[in-house]
Motif scaffolding. Structure first.
Motif, PDB file in Angstrom:
ATOM      1  N   SER A 104       0.826  -1.203   0.000  1.00  0.00           N
ATOM      2  CA  SER A 104       0.000   0.000   0.000  1.00  0.00           C
ATOM      3  C   SER A 104       0.865   1.260   0.000  1.00  0.00           C
ATOM      4  N   TYR A 105       1.917   1.247   0.808  1.00  0.00           N
ATOM      5  CA  TYR A 105       2.829   2.396   0.820  1.00  0.00           C
ATOM      6  C   TYR A 105       3.471   2.570  -0.553  1.00  0.00           C
ATOM      7  N   THR A 158      -7.816   6.511  -5.402  1.00  0.00           N
ATOM      8  CA  THR A 158      -7.210   5.445  -6.206  1.00  0.00           C
ATOM      9  C   THR A 158      -6.297   4.580  -5.361  1.00  0.00           C
ATOM     10  N   VAL A 159      -5.471   5.214  -4.523  1.00  0.00           N
ATOM     11  CA  VAL A 159      -4.548   4.456  -3.675  1.00  0.00           C
ATOM     12  C   VAL A 159      -5.311   3.593  -2.681  1.00  0.00           C
ATOM     13  N   ALA A 175       1.004   8.558   2.371  1.00  0.00           N
ATOM     14  CA  ALA A 175       1.135   7.149   1.972  1.00  0.00           C
ATOM     15  C   ALA A 175       1.204   6.246   3.199  1.00  0.00           C
ATOM     16  N   ARG A 183      -6.342  10.984  -6.391  1.00  0.00           N
ATOM     17  CA  ARG A 183      -5.187  10.112  -6.153  1.00  0.00           C
ATOM     18  C   ARG A 183      -5.366   9.307  -4.872  1.00  0.00           C
ATOM     19  N   SER A 197      -5.192  -0.452  -2.764  1.00  0.00           N
ATOM     20  CA  SER A 197      -4.659  -1.098  -1.560  1.00  0.00           C
ATOM     21  C   SER A 197      -5.637  -2.122  -1.014  1.00  0.00           C
ATOM     22  N   ILE A 243       2.246   1.693  -3.463  1.00  0.00           N
ATOM     23  CA  ILE A 243       1.245   2.231  -4.396  1.00  0.00           C
ATOM     24  C   ILE A 243       1.090   3.738  -4.194  1.00  0.00           C
ATOM     25  N   GLY A 244       1.044   4.142  -2.932  1.00  0.00           N
ATOM     26  CA  GLY A 244       0.905   5.567  -2.637  1.00  0.00           C
ATOM     27  C   GLY A 244       2.067   6.380  -3.187  1.00  0.00           C
ATOM     28  N   ARG A 245       3.258   5.902  -2.994  1.00  0.00           N
ATOM     29  CA  ARG A 245       4.428   6.631  -3.488  1.00  0.00           C
ATOM     30  C   ARG A 245       4.503   6.591  -5.014  1.00  0.00           C
ATOM     31  N   LEU A 291       2.014   6.640  -6.988  1.00  0.00           N
ATOM     32  CA  LEU A 291       1.065   7.638  -7.467  1.00  0.00           C
ATOM     33  C   LEU A 291       1.374   9.032  -6.910  1.00  0.00           C
TER      34      LEU A 291
END
Length: 356
Positions: A121-122, A333-334, A135, A330, A338, A124-126, A128
């Motif tokens: 998940s982290y 989406t994250v 994140a 964003r 996740s 994916i956040g970074r 995007l």
């Protein structure tokens, strides 16, 4: 002539300065709980939790009205200190006996899924281009326990009110969607009650939401789901501790870079690990050793919930809704990606354990 004690009026002044803001946050909390009670009266359950309602109502108020200076100390106190006290009380909800009751294989698998979900998940956040703190908040909310994890981690990483509000808002919305759709997934996959409970415990964000998602299926699903969920909640302590260590090391590295000093003195434990993380772990140990009376647990849980709702109201009153809206797509989406990863990991673990 006796000397005066200047510290006494200063401390009294500090205490009194937070009262107006705390009262304002409590008023928003009362409104949120009233709306939650209205939901229960109309629909038989609260589809939107009081925690979420508090932050939404607070943010709505903040969007049309800026709190005056007299309220700000109390709002800051409610958003941070009251939240830290709630995190400590949360430790009493988990005991070692409860954790071990689910069996070593499922216990290890749950811990592994939380760790992998945090990392993915982290990432994916970074990927995007979310800020690091945002994140981290989303990753912890997704992998551990939704709003509670976000709220607990926020002071550890010094997250802004806007980041906390945005992460909670989008996670909460998706959490409601999961509660509504997960029983349908269980029916489509023809999952036994125990396995469905495990799926709910691994994917649903909050403990009340686990109950809402499993009670229609049956008592066995509810029991297994609740146990798994408590293990995920237990991970909050180690994760907060790890993040505190990372933040301390980062601050130490920044100090070296700024001063160019050859040696930095050791960091005291109180600064290395936030007091409320230590309190969480001590409270959990006390529960495991039977030092907390069982009769006191519901009261402690109720106090923790109330303090959390008040702190979320404070965050809402500190949040500029326009800042949240700018990063909305964003974040949504994250959070969605996740959750999809988390569901996939949970189904994979269930399938693997079924083959053993």
């Amino acid at each position: 002539m006796a000397q005066s004690h200047p510290m006494i009026p200063v401390r009294l002044s500090s205490v009194l300065s937070v009262v107006p803001g705390v009262i304002a946050c409590a008023a928003v909390t009362g409104l949120a709980l009233a709306v939650q009670a209205l939901e229960v009266g109309l629909f038989g359950r609260a589809w939107i939790d009081g925690i979420v309602l508090a932050i939404l109502i607070g943010t709505a108020i903040r969007s049309v009205w800026t709190p005056p200076a007299i309220l700000r100390p109390g709002i800051v106190f409610s958003a941070r200190t009251l939240l830290e006290i709630a995190v400590v009380l949360l430790g009493a909800s988990v005991s070692a006996a409860t954790v071990m009751a689910i069996g070593p294989g499922l216990l290890a698998g749950t811990v592994l899924i939380v760790a992998v979900a945090l990392a993915v998940s982290y990432g994916i956040g970074r990927l995007l281009r979310l800020p690091r703190r945002m994140a981290v908040l989303i990753a912890c909310g997704n992998a551990i326990c939704g709003n509670s994890a976000i709220a607990a981690v926020a002071p550890v990483i010094d997250a802004d009110a806007e980041d906390v509000s945005a992460a909670i808002a989008f996670t909460a919305v998706l959490g409601v969607v999961v509660v509504l759709t997960l029983p349908l997934l269980g029916v489509l996959l023809r999952m036994p009650h125990v396995e469905y409970g495990v799926l709910a415990g691994l994917t649903v964000y909050a403990v009340p939401q686990v109950l809402a998602a499993t009670m229609p299926v049956g008592a066995i699903a509810t029991q297994s789901g609740t146990l798994i969920k408590l293990v995920r909640v237990l991970m909050l302590g180690p994760v907060c501790l790890g993040l505190a260590l990372v933040m301390a090391l980062r601050r130490r590295a920044d100090a070296v870079a700024v001063t160019d000093a050859p040696r930095i003195p050791g960091i005291p434990l109180g600064r290395l690990v936030p007091w409320f993380v230590i309190g969480f772990l001590l409270m959990m140990a006390a529960r495991s050793l039977g030092l907390i009376p069982v009769a006191a647990l519901p009261t402690m849980a109720a106090i923790a919930t109330a303090l959390t709702v008040i702190s979320m109201a404070a965050l809402g009153l500190s949040t500029d809704a326009r800042a949240v809206a700018r990063s909305g797509l964003r974040i949504a989406t994250v959070v969605t990606l996740s959750l999809i990863v988390l569901v996939g990991l949970a189904l994979g673990l269930i399938y693997l354990l079924a083959q053993l």
